[in-house]
Enzyme design. Structure first.
Site, PDB file in Angstrom:
ATOM      1  N   CYS A 170     -38.050  17.650  19.447  1.00 47.54           N
ATOM      2  CA  CYS A 170     -38.010  16.186  19.400  1.00 47.54           C
ATOM      3  C   CYS A 170     -36.652  15.641  18.912  1.00 47.54           C
ATOM      4  O   CYS A 170     -35.675  15.708  19.642  1.00 47.54           O
ATOM      5  CB  CYS A 170     -39.179  15.677  18.569  1.00 47.54           C
ATOM      6  N   ARG A 207     -44.841   3.784  21.817  1.00 52.36           N
ATOM      7  CA  ARG A 207     -44.316   5.127  21.615  1.00 52.36           C
ATOM      8  C   ARG A 207     -45.110   6.107  22.473  1.00 52.36           C
ATOM      9  O   ARG A 207     -46.230   5.810  22.908  1.00 52.36           O
ATOM     10  CB  ARG A 207     -44.417   5.513  20.130  1.00 52.36           C
ATOM     11  N   HIS A 275     -44.647  18.764  19.027  1.00 54.42           N
ATOM     12  CA  HIS A 275     -44.890  19.075  17.612  1.00 54.42           C
ATOM     13  C   HIS A 275     -46.261  19.755  17.511  1.00 54.42           C
ATOM     14  O   HIS A 275     -46.867  20.133  18.497  1.00 54.42           O
ATOM     15  CB  HIS A 275     -44.994  17.762  16.804  1.00 54.42           C
TER      16      HIS A 275
END
Ligand code: GLN
Length: 333
Positions: A170, A207, A275
């Site tokens: 990320c 997001r 993640h």
């Protein structure tokens, strides 16, 4: 836990850590829950439960030779993981990736060490066998950008060109591209190791958040091709025309929520938005990295482990998407 039961020896019983009664053991039964594992005394005694120091405190320079972990048997195999910006880039349990690599090495008797590479630390050529960088908020990325350029850039470029496996998640993934335009403030220049750029559409834009399932193009022969995890990024990443995505999105957003690419792969270096942390639920990827850390040419074969718990976790996430996965796979035919 041990290597494949058929080939396991009792050597790990002798190497049980002093901090635990060598008789403390856990079953290798696949129905172990974390609670069960942690209340090891309630289980049949077959293997020592390695005391997981990393669960209690962030790994600093951590070696399996008696610093709170399982003192590994003397072997000629060693993996030194350079953990970049461990205190700054660690979102959504990214540190769990280093813990997974450590445990999967220890269970195989491979010496393991974390080499912390924080602000001001140079990457010495030959000093690490694998590099890991986690995710971070826009502010953390801006804070370390100067060090990334002045202190780490040559070292990172050298790792990638030398074929040292690298996993960047990320925020660090974004900074290894050409640039990252954050939600607010000035453009953050990237190292250009990855042929991509990233732009955050601004604080009002939704997001890219949620569980994610991707199809890993580079999965080793015979290994499952799915990878599962969690993503949360505002930035939208676009790969250069010649770049190779790490994976294809089956469910979730991936690089930008539109072209179904996820991450990038350059030689033995992977950039990804996943993640979770990524590696504990994807043991085949963890082992791919460990094998390359031992030998970048990719010829090392690792002893199989009992990964029944890891695959249960993997399939639990897959199960949440099963119907849509079938639909999305059919739509690509
Ligand atoms: N700050 C970056 C973004 O919002 C990266 C976030 C992260 O590392 N999870 O896209």
């Amino acid at each position: 836990r041990s290597v494949n039961p058929a080939s396991s020896t009792n050597a790990s019983i002798e190497s049980a850590p002093a901090s635990l009664d060598p008789g403390t053991a856990v079953s290798r039964r696949s129905d172990r829950s974390l609670t069960t594992v942690l209340s090891a005394s309630a289980l049949p005694k077959t293997q020592p439960l390695a005391h997981d120091a990393a669960l209690e405190s962030p790994p600093v320079i951590w070696s399996s030779q008696g610093q709170g972990g399982v003192p590994a048997r003397k072997t000629s195999r060693r993996v030194r993981v350079g953990h970049l910006y461990a205190d700054l880039l660690n979102l959504y349990a990214d540190r769990g990736n280093v813990m997974s690599l450590r445990r999967r090495c220890e269970w195989r008797g491979i010496d393991f060490e974390v080499v912390p590479l924080g602000i001001g630390d140079r990457i010495v050529p030959g000093a690490v066998d694998l590099a890991f960088m986690g995710g971070g908020q826009d502010g953390d990325q801006a804070f370390l950008a100067d060090d990334l350029f002045r202190v780490k850039a040559d070292g990172i470029r050298g790792l990638v060109s030398d074929g040292v496996p690298l996993l960047a998640v990320c925020g660090s993934y974004q900074l290894l591209g050409h640039y990252y335009d954050p939600s607010a403030g000035a453009r953050l220049p990237g190292l250009g190791v990855f042929d991509l750029h990233t732009a955050h559409p601004g604080p009002q834009a939704p997001r890219c958040i949620g569980n994610v399932v991707v199809e890993w193009g580079g999965a080793p022969n015979g290994a499952p091709r799915t990878l599962v995890g969690f993503e949360n990024h505002g930035g939208r990443t676009f790969l250069g025309s010649e770049a190779t995505p790490f994976a294809r999105v089956a469910a979730g957003y991936g690089n930008n929520g539109s072209d179904r690419t996820e991450g990038i792969v350059v030689g033995n270096a992977i950039g990804t938005y996943i993640h979770g942390s990524l590696l504990p639920k994807n043991p085949h990827l963890a082992d791919w990295l460990i094998a390359l850390a031992l030998d970048p040419s990719g010829t090392t074969k690792l002893e199989p482990l009992d990964d029944s718990v890891e695959w249960r976790a993997h399939e639990t996430v897959l199960g949440r998407f099963a119907p849509s996965l079938r639909r999305s796979t059919e739509s690509r035919r």
